[in-house]
Design a protein around this motif. Structure first.
Motif, PDB file in Angstrom:
ATOM      1  N   ALA A  10     -35.256  64.239 -22.992  1.00 30.83           N
ATOM      2  CA  ALA A  10     -35.026  63.258 -21.925  1.00 30.83           C
ATOM      3  C   ALA A  10     -36.345  63.083 -21.187  1.00 30.83           C
ATOM      4  O   ALA A  10     -37.285  63.871 -21.365  1.00 30.83           O
ATOM      5  CB  ALA A  10     -33.921  63.733 -20.972  1.00 30.83           C
ATOM      6  N   ASP A  11     -36.429  62.052 -20.373  1.00 31.60           N
ATOM      7  CA  ASP A  11     -37.679  61.787 -19.656  1.00 31.60           C
ATOM      8  C   ASP A  11     -38.153  63.030 -18.908  1.00 31.60           C
ATOM      9  O   ASP A  11     -37.374  63.694 -18.212  1.00 31.60           O
ATOM     10  CB  ASP A  11     -37.493  60.640 -18.662  1.00 31.60           C
ATOM     11  N   GLY A  12     -39.441  63.326 -19.079  1.00 34.66           N
ATOM     12  CA  GLY A  12     -40.018  64.482 -18.410  1.00 34.66           C
ATOM     13  C   GLY A  12     -39.978  65.744 -19.238  1.00 34.66           C
ATOM     14  O   GLY A  12     -40.227  66.829 -18.712  1.00 34.66           O
ATOM     15  N   PHE A  13     -39.697  65.624 -20.544  1.00 36.55           N
ATOM     16  CA  PHE A  13     -39.696  66.818 -21.385  1.00 36.55           C
ATOM     17  C   PHE A  13     -41.132  67.258 -21.684  1.00 36.55           C
ATOM     18  O   PHE A  13     -42.072  66.464 -21.608  1.00 36.55           O
ATOM     19  CB  PHE A  13     -38.907  66.582 -22.678  1.00 36.55           C
ATOM     20  N   GLN A  14     -41.286  68.537 -22.016  1.00 38.36           N
ATOM     21  CA  GLN A  14     -42.596  69.104 -22.353  1.00 38.36           C
ATOM     22  C   GLN A  14     -42.854  68.877 -23.833  1.00 38.36           C
ATOM     23  O   GLN A  14     -42.077  69.308 -24.686  1.00 38.36           O
ATOM     24  CB  GLN A  14     -42.609  70.601 -22.050  1.00 38.36           C
ATOM     25  N   ALA A  15     -43.961  68.201 -24.159  1.00 38.87           N
ATOM     26  CA  ALA A  15     -44.235  67.841 -25.547  1.00 38.87           C
ATOM     27  C   ALA A  15     -44.294  69.059 -26.459  1.00 38.87           C
ATOM     28  O   ALA A  15     -43.759  69.043 -27.570  1.00 38.87           O
ATOM     29  CB  ALA A  15     -45.548  67.057 -25.622  1.00 38.87           C
ATOM     30  N   LEU A  16     -44.916  70.137 -26.004  1.00 39.47           N
ATOM     31  CA  LEU A  16     -45.053  71.328 -26.847  1.00 39.47           C
ATOM     32  C   LEU A  16     -43.706  71.994 -27.099  1.00 39.47           C
ATOM     33  O   LEU A  16     -43.514  72.638 -28.131  1.00 39.47           O
ATOM     34  CB  LEU A  16     -46.019  72.320 -26.194  1.00 39.47           C
ATOM     35  N   ASP A  97     -20.775  72.139 -29.600  1.00 36.16           N
ATOM     36  CA  ASP A  97     -19.637  72.897 -30.101  1.00 36.16           C
ATOM     37  C   ASP A  97     -19.571  72.913 -31.623  1.00 36.16           C
ATOM     38  O   ASP A  97     -19.138  73.897 -32.237  1.00 36.16           O
ATOM     39  CB  ASP A  97     -18.334  72.322 -29.537  1.00 36.16           C
ATOM     40  N   SER A  98     -19.992  71.813 -32.242  1.00 33.28           N
ATOM     41  CA  SER A  98     -19.932  71.730 -33.697  1.00 33.28           C
ATOM     42  C   SER A  98     -21.154  72.341 -34.368  1.00 33.28           C
ATOM     43  O   SER A  98     -21.164  72.532 -35.582  1.00 33.28           O
ATOM     44  CB  SER A  98     -19.794  70.263 -34.137  1.00 33.28           C
ATOM     45  N   ALA A  99     -22.177  72.661 -33.587  1.00 29.35           N
ATOM     46  CA  ALA A  99     -23.398  73.238 -34.147  1.00 29.35           C
ATOM     47  C   ALA A  99     -23.228  74.737 -34.388  1.00 29.35           C
ATOM     48  O   ALA A  99     -22.484  75.426 -33.689  1.00 29.35           O
ATOM     49  CB  ALA A  99     -24.582  72.994 -33.212  1.00 29.35           C
ATOM     50  N   GLU A 100     -23.956  75.236 -35.358  1.00 30.30           N
ATOM     51  CA  GLU A 100     -23.945  76.666 -35.670  1.00 30.30           C
ATOM     52  C   GLU A 100     -24.693  77.464 -34.612  1.00 30.30           C
ATOM     53  O   GLU A 100     -24.279  78.564 -34.240  1.00 30.30           O
ATOM     54  CB  GLU A 100     -24.592  76.890 -37.042  1.00 30.30           C
ATOM     55  N   ARG A 101     -25.812  76.897 -34.145  1.00 28.99           N
ATOM     56  CA  ARG A 101     -26.608  77.531 -33.088  1.00 28.99           C
ATOM     57  C   ARG A 101     -27.015  76.474 -32.072  1.00 28.99           C
ATOM     58  O   ARG A 101     -27.273  75.320 -32.435  1.00 28.99           O
ATOM     59  CB  ARG A 101     -27.876  78.183 -33.659  1.00 28.99           C
ATOM     60  N   VAL A 102     -27.085  76.884 -30.805  1.00 25.96           N
ATOM     61  CA  VAL A 102     -27.594  76.022 -29.742  1.00 25.96           C
ATOM     62  C   VAL A 102     -28.735  76.779 -29.079  1.00 25.96           C
ATOM     63  O   VAL A 102     -28.551  77.905 -28.601  1.00 25.96           O
ATOM     64  CB  VAL A 102     -26.510  75.674 -28.701  1.00 25.96           C
ATOM     65  N   LEU A 103     -29.916  76.162 -29.072  1.00 22.58           N
ATOM     66  CA  LEU A 103     -31.112  76.844 -28.607  1.00 22.58           C
ATOM     67  C   LEU A 103     -31.777  76.041 -27.491  1.00 22.58           C
ATOM     68  O   LEU A 103     -31.755  74.801 -27.507  1.00 22.58           O
ATOM     69  CB  LEU A 103     -32.108  77.033 -29.751  1.00 22.58           C
ATOM     70  N   SER A 104     -32.358  76.752 -26.539  1.00 21.32           N
ATOM     71  CA  SER A 104     -33.139  76.085 -25.496  1.00 21.32           C
ATOM     72  C   SER A 104     -34.552  76.627 -25.505  1.00 21.32           C
ATOM     73  O   SER A 104     -34.790  77.796 -25.804  1.00 21.32           O
ATOM     74  CB  SER A 104     -32.504  76.293 -24.117  1.00 21.32           C
ATOM     75  N   VAL A 105     -35.486  75.746 -25.179  1.00 14.99           N
ATOM     76  CA  VAL A 105     -36.881  76.130 -25.049  1.00 14.99           C
ATOM     77  C   VAL A 105     -37.266  75.965 -23.584  1.00 14.99           C
ATOM     78  O   VAL A 105     -37.044  74.902 -23.000  1.00 14.99           O
ATOM     79  CB  VAL A 105     -37.796  75.258 -25.934  1.00 14.99           C
ATOM     80  N   SER A 157     -35.242  80.658 -24.841  1.00 18.05           N
ATOM     81  CA  SER A 157     -36.595  81.203 -24.920  1.00 18.05           C
ATOM     82  C   SER A 157     -37.338  80.949 -23.622  1.00 18.05           C
ATOM     83  O   SER A 157     -36.955  80.095 -22.821  1.00 18.05           O
ATOM     84  CB  SER A 157     -37.354  80.600 -26.106  1.00 18.05           C
ATOM     85  N   ALA A 158     -38.414  81.697 -23.457  1.00 18.38           N
ATOM     86  CA  ALA A 158     -39.105  81.752 -22.169  1.00 18.38           C
ATOM     87  C   ALA A 158     -39.826  80.458 -21.813  1.00 18.38           C
ATOM     88  O   ALA A 158     -39.353  79.670 -20.993  1.00 18.38           O
ATOM     89  CB  ALA A 158     -40.087  82.921 -22.172  1.00 18.38           C
ATOM     90  N   GLY A 159     -40.947  80.213 -22.409  1.00  9.21           N
ATOM     91  CA  GLY A 159     -41.712  79.042 -22.020  1.00  9.21           C
ATOM     92  C   GLY A 159     -42.618  78.570 -23.128  1.00  9.21           C
ATOM     93  O   GLY A 159     -43.206  79.373 -23.853  1.00  9.21           O
ATOM     94  N   VAL A 160     -42.719  77.266 -23.265  1.00  9.45           N
ATOM     95  CA  VAL A 160     -43.623  76.580 -24.171  1.00  9.45           C
ATOM     96  C   VAL A 160     -43.783  77.275 -25.522  1.00  9.45           C
ATOM     97  O   VAL A 160     -42.938  77.125 -26.393  1.00  9.45           O
ATOM     98  CB  VAL A 160     -45.001  76.318 -23.507  1.00  9.45           C
ATOM     99  N   LEU A 161     -44.857  78.050 -25.733  1.00  5.26           N
ATOM    100  CA  LEU A 161     -45.127  78.603 -27.054  1.00  5.26           C
ATOM    101  C   LEU A 161     -44.078  79.597 -27.532  1.00  5.26           C
ATOM    102  O   LEU A 161     -44.005  79.886 -28.723  1.00  5.26           O
ATOM    103  CB  LEU A 161     -46.510  79.257 -27.073  1.00  5.26           C
ATOM    104  N   SER A 162     -43.253  80.123 -26.628  1.00  6.05           N
ATOM    105  CA  SER A 162     -42.185  81.011 -27.081  1.00  6.05           C
ATOM    106  C   SER A 162     -41.179  80.257 -27.940  1.00  6.05           C
ATOM    107  O   SER A 162     -40.409  80.871 -28.686  1.00  6.05           O
ATOM    108  CB  SER A 162     -41.474  81.672 -25.894  1.00  6.05           C
ATOM    109  N   GLY A 163     -41.177  78.921 -27.856  1.00  9.01           N
ATOM    110  CA  GLY A 163     -40.332  78.127 -28.739  1.00  9.01           C
ATOM    111  C   GLY A 163     -40.728  78.291 -30.193  1.00  9.01           C
ATOM    112  O   GLY A 163     -39.879  78.232 -31.096  1.00  9.01           O
ATOM    113  N   VAL A 164     -42.018  78.517 -30.449  1.00  8.52           N
ATOM    114  CA  VAL A 164     -42.490  78.794 -31.806  1.00  8.52           C
ATOM    115  C   VAL A 164     -41.991  80.164 -32.258  1.00  8.52           C
ATOM    116  O   VAL A 164     -41.537  80.325 -33.392  1.00  8.52           O
ATOM    117  CB  VAL A 164     -44.028  78.721 -31.867  1.00  8.52           C
TER     118      VAL A 164
END
Length: 315
Positions: A10-16, A97-105, A157-164
């Motif tokens: 959504a608007d204002g998301f972090q590109a990384l 709900d239909s997804a196997e995993r739901v992840l946040s960065v 996950s914590a922040g930015v590069l932790s998404g990797v």
């Protein structure tokens, strides 16, 4: 079978937060054909801006029939401040709900906690925003330290590069250590930053303190941990007495020099064990232990399990 991944922006998301995990998953296709496919999901089909103003196009809006295996919610200042209407929450929750995993960065955890507000989970986000998340997500146990947390089907996950790091762990779960290590090598990243590892390293702790004197030593130790190193040798490295060195370590790292070096070796050993072709005896030698028995005892003391148990249960 191809795993389908939907990235919610959504608007204002972090590109990384988007492109770090996206590139990581797509790189796996170089080693396993069609391992993952991806699409971008938006509140509408209109273009979405990053927090710095760059524009990306989305593939689908959240009201279209979306069948995905993993839903990944990106972070950023806009995601942290995003207020979803009940209709939007229901649409996104249906996908989740239909997804196997739901992840946040990073601060995507704020959206994640809104989607599953009635549930109770352990969760993390960037350390700077943990207090705010804890205030808003009353049912959740917000933990500031870990790089990422798995709680049921929800991952955060914590922040930015932790998404990797999070993406590499999912790849490891899906396709094993060898593929995850190959992806990490292609991306030129350090593979095994585990979920329980701190969001900021000992080097960062020292750099943010009032003393920079330990920096050269810690950098040298990170490259020479496998050698026999005495406290006197460490002290000589930065031209202080043994007593001064111990005081500096206790003040800034809450540790003794010897204990710090031991932790460094054991953390590296834990990471090496994930390499399927490396024997435990080889690992012990590579990190500087003179015997496997001493390594086994130290490993158990640090992690609460033996190296062999950790190796058997690494998948």
């Amino acid at each position: 079978m191809t795993k389908k991944i939907g990235f919610f922006v959504a608007d204002g998301f972090q590109a990384l937060d988007l492109f770090g995990p996206l590139d990581t998953f797509m790189e796996a296709n170089s080693f396993i054909s069609e391992a993952y496919s991806s699409c971008l999901l938006g509140l509408t089909k209109a273009p979405v801006k990053t927090c710095y103003g760059q524009v990306v196009s989305v593939d689908l809006d959240i009201y279209q029939a979306v069948e995905i295996d993993y839903l990944i919610i990106t972070g950023g200042s806009g995601m942290r401040q995003l207020h979803l209407s009940p209709k939007q929450v229901n649409a996104l929750r249906s996908i989740a709900d239909s997804a196997e995993r739901v992840l946040s960065v990073c601060t995507g955890a704020f959206v994640l906690s809104d989607l599953f507000a009635e549930q109770q989970h352990r969760i993390t986000t960037h350390w700077r925003h943990c207090r705010q998340l804890a205030e808003q997500a009353g049912n959740y146990q917000v933990e500031q330290d870990p790089l990422f947390i798995e709680s049921g089907k929800l991952w955060s996950s914590a922040g930015v590069l932790s998404g990797v790091d999070l993406a590499l762990e999912v790849i490891r779960r899906d396709f094993g250590n060898t593929i995850a290590a190959s992806v990490a090598k292609e991306l030129v990243v350090y593979l095994q930053r585990r979920g329980g590892q701190s969001q900021y390293s000992d080097l960062l702790k020292v750099q943010s303190s009032d003393s920079m004197r330990l920096n050269p030593l810690l950098e040298w130790l990170s490259e020479n941990y496998h050698k026999a190193i005495s406290v006197s040798a460490m002290a000589e490295r930065i031209s202080v007495s043994d007593r001064q060195l111990t005081r500096l370590f206790k003040q800034h790292l809450n540790s003794t020099p010897g204990h710090y070096l031991n932790q460094l070796r054991l953390n590296r050993a834990r990471d090496l064990i994930t390499c399927e072709t490396t024997s435990l005896v080889q690992v012990a030698r590579q990190v500087g232990f003179t015997s496997y028995d001493s390594f086994r005892r130290a490993f158990y003391g640090q992690f609460g399990v033996s190296p062999s148990y950790f190796s058997r249960n690494r998948q």
